[in-house]
Write an enzyme that holds these catalytic residues in place. Structure first.
Site, PDB file in Angstrom:
ATOM      1  CG  HIS B  62      -0.349   0.103   2.541  1.00  0.00           C
ATOM      2  ND1 HIS B  62       0.569  -0.800   3.035  1.00  0.00           N
ATOM      3  CD2 HIS B  62      -0.513   1.032   3.530  1.00  0.00           C
ATOM      4  CE1 HIS B  62       0.921  -0.451   4.261  1.00  0.00           C
ATOM      5  NE2 HIS B  62       0.299   0.660   4.586  1.00  0.00           N
ATOM      6  CG  HIS B  64      -0.037   4.462   4.833  1.00  0.00           C
ATOM      7  ND1 HIS B  64      -0.867   3.715   5.624  1.00  0.00           N
ATOM      8  CD2 HIS B  64      -0.746   5.584   4.501  1.00  0.00           C
ATOM      9  CE1 HIS B  64      -2.028   4.345   5.774  1.00  0.00           C
ATOM     10  NE2 HIS B  64      -1.977   5.471   5.097  1.00  0.00           N
ATOM     11  CG  ASP B  66       5.046   2.857   7.180  1.00  0.00           C
ATOM     12  OD1 ASP B  66       4.142   3.320   6.465  1.00  0.00           O
ATOM     13  OD2 ASP B  66       4.820   2.054   8.106  1.00  0.00           O
ATOM     14  CG  HIS B  67       4.201  -0.385   4.208  1.00  0.00           C
ATOM     15  ND1 HIS B  67       4.172  -1.721   4.540  1.00  0.00           N
ATOM     16  CD2 HIS B  67       3.849   0.285   5.338  1.00  0.00           C
ATOM     17  CE1 HIS B  67       3.799  -1.862   5.808  1.00  0.00           C
ATOM     18  NE2 HIS B  67       3.588  -0.657   6.310  1.00  0.00           N
ATOM     19  CG  HIS B 142      -4.011   0.174   6.542  1.00  0.00           C
ATOM     20  ND1 HIS B 142      -3.995   0.183   7.915  1.00  0.00           N
ATOM     21  CD2 HIS B 142      -2.940   0.924   6.158  1.00  0.00           C
ATOM     22  CE1 HIS B 142      -2.967   0.912   8.333  1.00  0.00           C
ATOM     23  NE2 HIS B 142      -2.320   1.378   7.292  1.00  0.00           N
ATOM     24  CG  ASP B 212       0.565  -1.243   7.783  1.00  0.00           C
ATOM     25  OD1 ASP B 212       1.414  -2.129   7.975  1.00  0.00           O
ATOM     26  OD2 ASP B 212       0.823  -0.027   7.823  1.00  0.00           O
ATOM     27  CG  HIS B 270       3.885  -2.293  10.868  1.00  0.00           C
ATOM     28  ND1 HIS B 270       3.008  -1.447  11.497  1.00  0.00           N
ATOM     29  CD2 HIS B 270       4.211  -1.669   9.715  1.00  0.00           C
ATOM     30  CE1 HIS B 270       2.788  -0.386  10.741  1.00  0.00           C
ATOM     31  NE2 HIS B 270       3.513  -0.492   9.657  1.00  0.00           N
TER      32      HIS B 270
END
Lengths: 303, 303
Positions: B62, B64, B66-67, B142, B212, B270
């Site tokens: 996805h 976000h 941090d990914h 999410h 997530d 995570h």
């Protein structure tokens, strides 16, 4: 008054040997400025104990990834840890679009105001100024639009000759005026000249950051008499052809530029991944400019 | 046949304690697959001795940061070190736009073909398949569209009973057919049954990556009987309200999901920046699912 630079990353585009892409923190009298923000900058800030929320101004030299890819992560983390205060971001046309598309898809609505100031690589500009420090851009010559940044300290105060002042009975309330060069006139009309009771102010200091650039004389007028100049030195001079081809500079050229611009000290960086040992870059620069230093990650350098 | 997962990053959005944003490498029989690509992934690959050019498939769960924020840096470095072979990128709508705007401003024209495959968070899809491994997405829940990934090993071979085979005088050229369950028929018509000369194939293994997500039963059908399941476990269960609010999962919930889906082993990750010590997360998960493990950066986990 503190004026120092912390190196967060000194690698060129391909990070190697635990060297990180470009980023630096300038601490001027506890005002923190971030220059460039390569991938991993937020982790480097945390590693070296810098609270990101004390940074209110970020300057991006150009839009090659190794100079800005840490920005979205840093801005997002500032948001997540509750930043409220304004953040000023200075960088080339397009940086705002790059941020906007990413915040759109991540559905991020920052809790603080991010104020974008577009810089120009066409001519020098003053982009920030307060009572104590002025920051300007100047054009560099790279594959894509790129600027350097110059930090100029404001006028410094004269140094009080405290013993003489006390002997003369000048009230403490007038000390700051004396430091600013204003004479003290006593009630009876006697003049105590600032020049008799203070020493001249030390010279104002300046830090010049020369990001990625080919060696040209074009930017020499803007970088004169720096107390400390950082200049990229991606290659040894034996690779000068490769440096020209990629719009970069050699350590020898960086040293010549420091010399020609009458800098006090030179800081090298943006090292190519081909150099594990950096001493040859240092020795090459010192052969022309003895006060050359290797930037080291995690180390503060005085301006 | 090797089937292992290397953890490159196990932090949630705000990286702390030298933990990095999410990224993992799956090695299936020396085919390398990258799952998610948080900021710093290229440095983590280098730290743990993975040659990025051996990776031909990247899966992004996805958008976000941090990914995926390490993606532009990784793709650019692949380009700089001379990659020529195709790279397949699988991720949500918008990822191609995010890359395109950045390559536009950096004037990057990749030397290799980057082939983008848009994933959907609406329904499960097979996104990659060859003779030995199949990769599918499945929808998670999410804040923004998000998928998990499931890696299913193909049919494994039967195990040869070599002594019996040699005694029967079956020619070596027929061994692979026997492993595939095909009987050997000698020239004189005598049949040597594969089931007499081999043991049944071991069960095929599967790795399930749950990025997530809030805890729901929606994705349970797609993650059944994993040999190893990775499940985010951002919080301890005492923070279950915060987990729901942020569309994340607690360690207890991750363990319940592993149990309900009949997984063999569970890998946690995570982790929220609030946990320096991760043991409480492990103990909480093990109270429900004893074969829970903490993911550790730099460590390979067998599927």
């Amino acid at each position: 008054m503190r004026f120092e630079v912390l190196i967060l990353g000194n690698s060129s585009a391909t990070p190697m040997y635990d060297r990180h892409p470009t980023s630096q923190v300038v601490n001027f009298n506890e005002q923190l400025f971030l220059i460039d923000c390569g991938e991993g900058t937020q982790m480097q800030l945390s590693r070296y104990g810098i609270k990101s929320n004390k940074i209110n101004h970020i300057f991006i030299s150009h839009l090659h990834g190794d100079h800005y890819l840490g920005l979205v992560g840093l801005l997002s983390s500032m948001h997540l840890i509750g930043r409220k205060s304004d953040l000023h971001l200075y960088g080339p046309k397009g940086l705002d679009e790059i941020l906007a598309v990413q915040f759109k898809y991540s559905e991020t609505l920052l809790r603080y105001d991010l104020i974008f100031h577009e810089t120009s690589a066409d001519e020098p500009q003053v982009i920030f100024e307060n009572r104590t420090i002025k920051v300007s851009t100047f054009p560099l010559t790279h594959r894509i639009p790129c600027t350097g940044f110059r930090f100029d300290e404001g006028q410094r105060s004269r140094h009080l000759l405290v013993e003489d002042i006390e002997e003369a009975g000048i009230p403490v309330a007038y000390y700051q005026l004396l430091k600013n060069g204003v004479d003290y006139v006593r009630e009876d009309g006697q003049v105590f000249s600032a020049s008799d009771y203070t020493l001249p102010a030390p010279l104002s200091r300046s830090y010049v950051y020369c990001s990625d650039t080919i060696r040209t004389a074009n930017y020499l007028p803007y970088i004169q008499h720096a107390t400390l100049i950082y200049h990229e030195s991606t290659f040894l001079h034996e690779m000068v052809d490769r440096a020209k081809e990629t719009f970069h500079t050699t350590a020898l050229e960086a040293a010549e530029i420091a010399k020609e611009s009458h800098a006090d000290k030179l800081l090298l960086g943006h090292y190519s991944a081909r150099y594990k040992d950096l001493q040859p870059l240092l020795l090459e620069a010192q052969s022309v400019f003895p006060k050359a230093m290797l930037s080291q990650e995690g180390k503060w350098f005085s301006v």
